[in-house]
Write an enzyme that holds these catalytic residues in place. Structure first.
Site, PDB file in Angstrom:
ATOM      1  N   GLN A  95       0.843  -1.191   0.000  1.00 30.14           N
ATOM      2  CA  GLN A  95       0.000   0.000   0.000  1.00 30.14           C
ATOM      3  C   GLN A  95       0.885   1.250   0.000  1.00 30.14           C
ATOM      4  O   GLN A  95       1.687   1.448   0.918  1.00 30.14           O
ATOM      5  CB  GLN A  95      -0.939   0.030   1.205  1.00 30.14           C
ATOM      6  CG  GLN A  95      -1.997   1.124   1.048  1.00 30.14           C
ATOM      7  CD  GLN A  95      -2.824   1.338   2.282  1.00 30.14           C
ATOM      8  OE1 GLN A  95      -2.296   1.657   3.340  1.00 30.14           O
ATOM      9  NE2 GLN A  95      -4.140   1.189   2.157  1.00 30.14           N
ATOM     10  N   TYR A 100      -5.726  11.292   4.063  1.00 29.36           N
ATOM     11  CA  TYR A 100      -4.318  11.525   3.747  1.00 29.36           C
ATOM     12  C   TYR A 100      -4.204  12.344   2.456  1.00 29.36           C
ATOM     13  O   TYR A 100      -5.184  12.849   1.947  1.00 29.36           O
ATOM     14  CB  TYR A 100      -3.564  10.201   3.705  1.00 29.36           C
ATOM     15  CG  TYR A 100      -3.564   9.514   5.058  1.00 29.36           C
ATOM     16  CD1 TYR A 100      -3.031  10.159   6.175  1.00 29.36           C
ATOM     17  CD2 TYR A 100      -4.123   8.246   5.239  1.00 29.36           C
ATOM     18  CE1 TYR A 100      -3.049   9.556   7.424  1.00 29.36           C
ATOM     19  CE2 TYR A 100      -4.147   7.636   6.487  1.00 29.36           C
ATOM     20  CZ  TYR A 100      -3.607   8.294   7.578  1.00 29.36           C
ATOM     21  OH  TYR A 100      -3.633   7.711   8.827  1.00 29.36           O
ATOM     22  N   ARG A 130      -7.594   2.427  -2.664  1.00 29.50           N
ATOM     23  CA  ARG A 130      -8.474   2.460  -1.499  1.00 29.50           C
ATOM     24  C   ARG A 130      -9.096   3.846  -1.372  1.00 29.50           C
ATOM     25  O   ARG A 130      -8.399   4.865  -1.415  1.00 29.50           O
ATOM     26  CB  ARG A 130      -7.683   2.137  -0.230  1.00 29.50           C
ATOM     27  CG  ARG A 130      -8.599   1.911   0.982  1.00 29.50           C
ATOM     28  CD  ARG A 130      -7.795   1.711   2.245  1.00 29.50           C
ATOM     29  NE  ARG A 130      -8.542   0.912   3.219  1.00 29.50           N
ATOM     30  CZ  ARG A 130      -8.287   0.910   4.524  1.00 29.50           C
ATOM     31  NH1 ARG A 130      -7.316   1.645   5.025  1.00 29.50           N
ATOM     32  NH2 ARG A 130      -9.002   0.156   5.346  1.00 29.50           N
ATOM     33  N   GLY A 187      -9.610  -6.315   9.149  1.00 25.95           N
ATOM     34  CA  GLY A 187      -8.467  -5.612   9.694  1.00 25.95           C
ATOM     35  C   GLY A 187      -8.113  -6.053  11.091  1.00 25.95           C
ATOM     36  O   GLY A 187      -7.286  -6.931  11.300  1.00 25.95           O
ATOM     37  N   ARG A 188      -8.750  -5.451  12.091  1.00 23.22           N
ATOM     38  CA  ARG A 188      -8.367  -5.697  13.482  1.00 23.22           C
ATOM     39  C   ARG A 188      -8.434  -7.171  13.870  1.00 23.22           C
ATOM     40  O   ARG A 188      -7.649  -7.626  14.715  1.00 23.22           O
ATOM     41  CB  ARG A 188      -9.241  -4.863  14.415  1.00 23.22           C
ATOM     42  CG  ARG A 188      -8.821  -3.397  14.482  1.00 23.22           C
ATOM     43  CD  ARG A 188      -9.880  -2.524  15.111  1.00 23.22           C
ATOM     44  NE  ARG A 188     -11.011  -2.329  14.221  1.00 23.22           N
ATOM     45  CZ  ARG A 188     -12.148  -1.752  14.571  1.00 23.22           C
ATOM     46  NH1 ARG A 188     -12.308  -1.332  15.810  1.00 23.22           N
ATOM     47  NH2 ARG A 188     -13.120  -1.588  13.700  1.00 23.22           N
TER      48      ARG A 188
END
Length: 367
Positions: A107, A188, A235, A326-327
């Site tokens: 990424q 971002y 993404r 994810g987590r």
């Protein structure tokens, strides 16, 4: 309508699937997870290789966000992908994942204003689309410090940003990755250009939607030039307020137009955060991820708050091609098998998510 949960034994969630020219062993994706465990020089090492190899049963691993340049760095101890040493470190990771039978994309990340002079070369200001200070604090090597007002990038500097993405993509190829994902989400740099809440420019990269999405499309074209369309994904987080970025005034129009253009470029996949990053799946009225998916010609990856039941239902209803977790991957390296047999899932204490050593990183056991 039958609302019974689809059976894992009849779901294609655990079956092989094509992604561009790659065959994935299942439709489960390990999401990019910042863990802040890179070594000196932002270089991955053997511990990082072990961590990713432990999770190689995922159909696809998307690496933790990896800065394309020193300027792109926003958090202490995160890895880069722009120096020879970083390429060598990531080669350890990709070799380990491939030996374990997995696939991994890098990424590519530029945080923009979500940084601090302590993380920048020679203590310079972070950069952004416009000189608007974000709320919150930056994670530096000496602790959390308030964000500062960034410097607005000059128009003449933007080709250099695109070149940094191109260079990082080439470094990822040298490091043995199977492809790359462009990080254009979570507030971002690229999203700071996309949203009119953070883009107050009056040049060719500000104002109308076509101008605000110009940079991300130029980056995508540059990265495709290195990898080819079938090995590049992106993404997006169209409705997430992550890292203190306000909503765009017209997320339907802005992100719909962007996805139309990304589809024309022929990217391999579109990876969407459905709701608030690391938060609820709240979606504003009028916005539809089903519509976003219908406007994209490639593979659609659904992300945010998926558990076993939601993943099985998403495949039963064909609302996402691949499902990103994810987590749950932090404490469950064998997540695919646990989901398949509906085994109990371990939980990871939050105090070990970021920074540190092997504890809370590579010491979670398989079933």
């Amino acid at each position: 309508m039958d609302t019974a949960l689809p059976l894992a034994s009849t779901s294609d969630l655990f079956s092989p699937v094509q992604l561009g020219g790659l065959t994935l062993t299942n439709r489960i994706v390990m999401a990019p997870l910042t863990r802040s465990r890179a070594g000196s020089g932002d270089v991955p090492g053997p511990m990082n290789a072990e961590y990713y190899a432990q999770r190689a049963s995922a159909g696809l691993i998307i690496s933790e966000a990896t800065q394309i340049s020193q300027q792109g760095k926003g958090y202490a101890f995160t890895p880069g992908i722009y120096t020879d040493a970083q390429v060598a470190g990531w080669t350890l990771v990709t070799d380990a994942v491939h030996q374990a039978g997995g696939r991994i994309f890098a990424q590519l990340w530029h945080v923009g204003r979500i940084s601090h002079p302590d993380l920048q070369q020679d203590g310079q200001l972070p950069v952004s689309a416009s000189a608007l200070r974000p709320e919150g604090k930056a994670f530096t090597e000496t602790g959390f410090k308030p964000h500062v007002t960034p410097r607005a990038l000059e128009t003449s500097e933007l080709p250099g940003i695109v070149q940094d993405y191109r260079h990082a993509a080439a470094c990822a190829k040298r490091a043995g990755f199977d492809g790359v994902e462009i990080h254009s989400a979570n507030g971002y740099l690229l999203e700071q250009f996309i949203r009119d809440s953070t883009n107050r420019r009056t040049d060719a990269y500000g104002g109308p939607v076509a101008n605000r999405i110009r940079l991300v499309l130029e980056v995508a074209a540059a990265v495709i030039g290195v990898w080819g369309r079938e090995r590049v994904g992106i993404r997006l987080s169209p409705v997430s307020p992550n890292v203190s970025i306000a909503q765009d005034s017209d997320p339907v129009g802005t992100y719909g137009t962007l996805v139309d253009e990304l589809s024309r470029l022929g990217l391999a996949y579109l990876h969407c955060v459905e709701g608030e990053t690391i938060g609820p799946r709240n979606i504003p009225g009028g916005f539809s991820f089903a519509d976003i998916r219908s406007r994209f010609s490639g593979v659609y990856i659904g992300n945010n708050g998926y558990d076993r039941a939601l993943a099985l239902r998403a495949r039963s209803e064909n609302s996402a091609d691949l499902i990103c977790f994810g987590r749950l991957y932090i404490a469950n390296p064998d997540l695919v098998e646990r989901l398949r047999i509906d085994a109990p899932l371990a939980e990871a204490p939050k105090d070990t998510w970021y920074g540190g050593g092997a504890h809370g990183y590579t010491d979670y056991p398989n079933l």
